[in-house]
Design a protein around this motif. Sequence first.
Motif, PDB file in Angstrom:
ATOM      1  N   PRO A 311      44.488 -13.302 -37.059  1.00  0.00           N
ATOM      2  CA  PRO A 311      44.855 -12.245 -36.100  1.00  0.00           C
ATOM      3  C   PRO A 311      43.807 -11.138 -36.066  1.00  0.00           C
ATOM      4  O   PRO A 311      43.227 -10.780 -37.096  1.00  0.00           O
ATOM      5  N   TRP A 312      43.576 -10.587 -34.893  1.00  0.00           N
ATOM      6  CA  TRP A 312      42.575  -9.532 -34.748  1.00  0.00           C
ATOM      7  C   TRP A 312      42.934  -8.308 -35.564  1.00  0.00           C
ATOM      8  O   TRP A 312      42.055  -7.583 -36.054  1.00  0.00           O
ATOM      9  N   GLU A 313      44.229  -8.035 -35.761  1.00  0.00           N
ATOM     10  CA  GLU A 313      44.661  -6.865 -36.519  1.00  0.00           C
ATOM     11  C   GLU A 313      44.118  -6.883 -37.948  1.00  0.00           C
ATOM     12  O   GLU A 313      43.865  -5.826 -38.541  1.00  0.00           O
ATOM     13  N   VAL A 314      43.935  -8.071 -38.504  1.00  0.00           N
ATOM     14  CA  VAL A 314      43.377  -8.190 -39.861  1.00  0.00           C
ATOM     15  C   VAL A 314      41.963  -7.628 -39.897  1.00  0.00           C
ATOM     16  O   VAL A 314      41.584  -6.897 -40.816  1.00  0.00           O
ATOM     17  N   PHE A 315      41.174  -7.951 -38.875  1.00  0.00           N
ATOM     18  CA  PHE A 315      39.796  -7.456 -38.822  1.00  0.00           C
ATOM     19  C   PHE A 315      39.754  -5.968 -38.480  1.00  0.00           C
ATOM     20  O   PHE A 315      38.911  -5.231 -38.991  1.00  0.00           O
ATOM     21  N   GLU A 316      40.645  -5.530 -37.599  1.00  0.00           N
ATOM     22  CA  GLU A 316      40.689  -4.109 -37.259  1.00  0.00           C
ATOM     23  C   GLU A 316      40.863  -3.245 -38.501  1.00  0.00           C
ATOM     24  O   GLU A 316      40.177  -2.239 -38.688  1.00  0.00           O
ATOM     25  N   GLN A 317      41.799  -3.658 -39.360  1.00  0.00           N
ATOM     26  CA  GLN A 317      42.043  -2.914 -40.588  1.00  0.00           C
ATOM     27  C   GLN A 317      40.837  -2.963 -41.509  1.00  0.00           C
ATOM     28  O   GLN A 317      40.452  -1.961 -42.119  1.00  0.00           O
ATOM     29  N   ALA A 318      40.212  -4.136 -41.598  1.00  0.00           N
ATOM     30  CA  ALA A 318      39.043  -4.287 -42.476  1.00  0.00           C
ATOM     31  C   ALA A 318      37.873  -3.443 -41.988  1.00  0.00           C
ATOM     32  O   ALA A 318      37.129  -2.863 -42.793  1.00  0.00           O
ATOM     33  N   ILE A 319      37.685  -3.374 -40.670  1.00  0.00           N
ATOM     34  CA  ILE A 319      36.595  -2.573 -40.115  1.00  0.00           C
ATOM     35  C   ILE A 319      36.812  -1.100 -40.440  1.00  0.00           C
ATOM     36  O   ILE A 319      35.874  -0.374 -40.785  1.00  0.00           O
ATOM     37  N   LYS A 320      38.052  -0.644 -40.351  1.00  0.00           N
ATOM     38  CA  LYS A 320      38.364   0.747 -40.704  1.00  0.00           C
ATOM     39  C   LYS A 320      38.069   1.012 -42.178  1.00  0.00           C
ATOM     40  O   LYS A 320      37.532   2.057 -42.543  1.00  0.00           O
ATOM     41  N   GLU A 321      38.425   0.062 -43.046  1.00  0.00           N
ATOM     42  CA  GLU A 321      38.157   0.219 -44.476  1.00  0.00           C
ATOM     43  C   GLU A 321      36.662   0.312 -44.733  1.00  0.00           C
ATOM     44  O   GLU A 321      36.208   1.109 -45.561  1.00  0.00           O
ATOM     45  N   ASN A 322      35.887  -0.515 -44.027  1.00  0.00           N
ATOM     46  CA  ASN A 322      34.436  -0.478 -44.199  1.00  0.00           C
ATOM     47  C   ASN A 322      33.849   0.855 -43.745  1.00  0.00           C
ATOM     48  O   ASN A 322      32.906   1.368 -44.340  1.00  0.00           O
ATOM     49  N   GLU A 323      34.413   1.398 -42.656  1.00  0.00           N
ATOM     50  CA  GLU A 323      33.911   2.666 -42.136  1.00  0.00           C
ATOM     51  C   GLU A 323      34.224   3.814 -43.091  1.00  0.00           C
ATOM     52  O   GLU A 323      33.485   4.786 -43.165  1.00  0.00           O
ATOM     53  N   ASN A 324      35.342   3.698 -43.791  1.00  0.00           N
ATOM     54  CA  ASN A 324      35.720   4.745 -44.738  1.00  0.00           C
ATOM     55  C   ASN A 324      34.996   4.551 -46.069  1.00  0.00           C
ATOM     56  O   ASN A 324      34.031   5.210 -46.367  1.00  0.00           O
ATOM     57  N   ASP A 325      35.471   3.604 -46.840  1.00  0.00           N
ATOM     58  CA  ASP A 325      34.803   3.322 -48.119  1.00  0.00           C
ATOM     59  C   ASP A 325      35.240   1.954 -48.590  1.00  0.00           C
ATOM     60  O   ASP A 325      36.341   1.771 -49.080  1.00  0.00           O
ATOM     61  N   GLU A 326      34.360   0.991 -48.414  1.00  0.00           N
ATOM     62  CA  GLU A 326      34.682  -0.397 -48.751  1.00  0.00           C
ATOM     63  C   GLU A 326      35.076  -0.548 -50.216  1.00  0.00           C
ATOM     64  O   GLU A 326      35.906  -1.383 -50.570  1.00  0.00           O
ATOM     65  N   GLU A 327      34.490   0.260 -51.095  1.00  0.00           N
ATOM     66  CA  GLU A 327      34.717   0.087 -52.527  1.00  0.00           C
ATOM     67  C   GLU A 327      36.160   0.377 -52.928  1.00  0.00           C
ATOM     68  O   GLU A 327      36.621  -0.051 -53.981  1.00  0.00           O
ATOM     69  N   GLU A 333      41.802 -10.912 -57.896  1.00  0.00           N
ATOM     70  CA  GLU A 333      41.069 -11.177 -59.131  1.00  0.00           C
ATOM     71  C   GLU A 333      39.728 -11.857 -58.886  1.00  0.00           C
ATOM     72  O   GLU A 333      38.827 -11.803 -59.737  1.00  0.00           O
ATOM     73  N   GLN A 334      39.570 -12.526 -57.727  1.00  0.00           N
ATOM     74  CA  GLN A 334      38.287 -13.131 -57.392  1.00  0.00           C
ATOM     75  C   GLN A 334      37.347 -12.139 -56.703  1.00  0.00           C
ATOM     76  O   GLN A 334      36.212 -12.483 -56.366  1.00  0.00           O
ATOM     77  N   GLY A 335      37.828 -10.929 -56.484  1.00  0.00           N
ATOM     78  CA  GLY A 335      37.003  -9.931 -55.811  1.00  0.00           C
ATOM     79  C   GLY A 335      37.045 -10.029 -54.302  1.00  0.00           C
ATOM     80  O   GLY A 335      36.212  -9.428 -53.611  1.00  0.00           O
ATOM     81  N   HIS A 336      38.012 -10.768 -53.761  1.00  0.00           N
ATOM     82  CA  HIS A 336      38.125 -10.922 -52.314  1.00  0.00           C
ATOM     83  C   HIS A 336      39.090  -9.902 -51.732  1.00  0.00           C
ATOM     84  O   HIS A 336      40.150  -9.628 -52.304  1.00  0.00           O
ATOM     85  N   ARG A 337      38.726  -9.368 -50.563  1.00  0.00           N
ATOM     86  CA  ARG A 337      39.610  -8.478 -49.839  1.00  0.00           C
ATOM     87  C   ARG A 337      40.597  -9.296 -48.995  1.00  0.00           C
ATOM     88  O   ARG A 337      40.441 -10.503 -48.840  1.00  0.00           O
ATOM     89  N   LYS A 338      41.589  -8.595 -48.451  1.00  0.00           N
ATOM     90  CA  LYS A 338      42.640  -9.287 -47.694  1.00  0.00           C
ATOM     91  C   LYS A 338      42.061 -10.100 -46.558  1.00  0.00           C
ATOM     92  O   LYS A 338      42.424 -11.262 -46.358  1.00  0.00           O
ATOM     93  N   TRP A 339      41.145  -9.490 -45.791  1.00  0.00           N
ATOM     94  CA  TRP A 339      40.606 -10.189 -44.636  1.00  0.00           C
ATOM     95  C   TRP A 339      39.796 -11.407 -45.066  1.00  0.00           C
ATOM     96  O   TRP A 339      39.788 -12.446 -44.373  1.00  0.00           O
ATOM     97  N   GLU A 340      39.104 -11.311 -46.198  1.00  0.00           N
ATOM     98  CA  GLU A 340      38.329 -12.449 -46.677  1.00  0.00           C
ATOM     99  C   GLU A 340      39.247 -13.616 -47.050  1.00  0.00           C
ATOM    100  O   GLU A 340      38.927 -14.782 -46.773  1.00  0.00           O
TER     101      GLU A 340
END
Length: 356
Positions: A311-327, A333-340
Amino acid sequence: MPKVGSSTVNCLFGIIKPSGPASMSVVNSLKPLLSSSSLFYAENLKSKKGGNSKKFSKRSLKHMIKIGTGGTLDPLADGVLVLGIGEGTKQLGKFLDCVKEYQTTCLLGCETDTYDSQGIRVREAPWSHVTRTKIEQVLDSFRGEIMQTPPIFSALKMDGRPLYEYAREGIPLPKPIPPRKVTVHSLEVVDWLEGHSHQYQWPEKTMSATAKQKLKQAVAGITGSASSTALDDDPDPKSSTDDTDGGDDDKPHPPAFILKMTVSGGTYVRSIAHDIGHAVGSAAYVVTLTRLRQGDFTLSPEKDRDKSCVPWEVFEQAIKENENDEETADKDEQGHRKWENEVLDKLVLYEPSNSS
């Protein structure tokens, strides 16, 4: 979930494109996000400006991942859009010619220059005589192998120019738009919407005399042009407006019909809606369009081989997180984010070594 290594992941996956942005706008907004992920390109983590994974210098743009689409969707359209990453882009060609499934809402009584709601009104036509039965009665002529003429307001090129440039600039077409053979495997009316049961309205903007003259110049000398009917005089407005309910301010409230179809690659859904309007002695254009399936990628998986889409909403949220602070984004536990994880769950790996 497929196993991936630390190098570039070459893959295919589907996303659910929203209505509004062009396909390439969607791709361009995704590219920095995907390029920031070690899931797709671990080397990018070393090439970021100042070590900040959310910022890219002009020099580091060359390290962006390679991404392409298996055929674009009009800005109006939503639904399945297949993406290829890295060497997976070599597999995208097969999605241009694959079987696709669409659902579209068509509004009666009006014709637009683009055959959809993003165009301008060029012709009105009677609609009060049209019923669901009349629509269903003409569908047989649109099933099977048919010859379809693409609209002049399309990106198809003739002598190096997109067709829409001829129409907008008043440049005569060097030759008629060639019809193409397409296959409509299935076509049915799935719903009928009476005038006051929907919110769709004809475009307020009408084609100016100057624009109409340019369109006339573009199709001058070409008989049977796909756009010739757009130049017809408007019929008596009384014949195209249903006033039986005392409608407000004489605004038309024509019905709409919803079609579901399975078609071959290269089929213009807009043209089918347009041509059905003419077949019932009226006019029609597309107001909504959803691609339900493209090859094995689908909005509603039913078979084992079917692939669902992100769903596009998954990427929308991830893009916002990247714009703020990805860290600060949550990771497993594998180091993957939700969208990944969403992408991992739905991607199809492509191994270059197995390609021919």
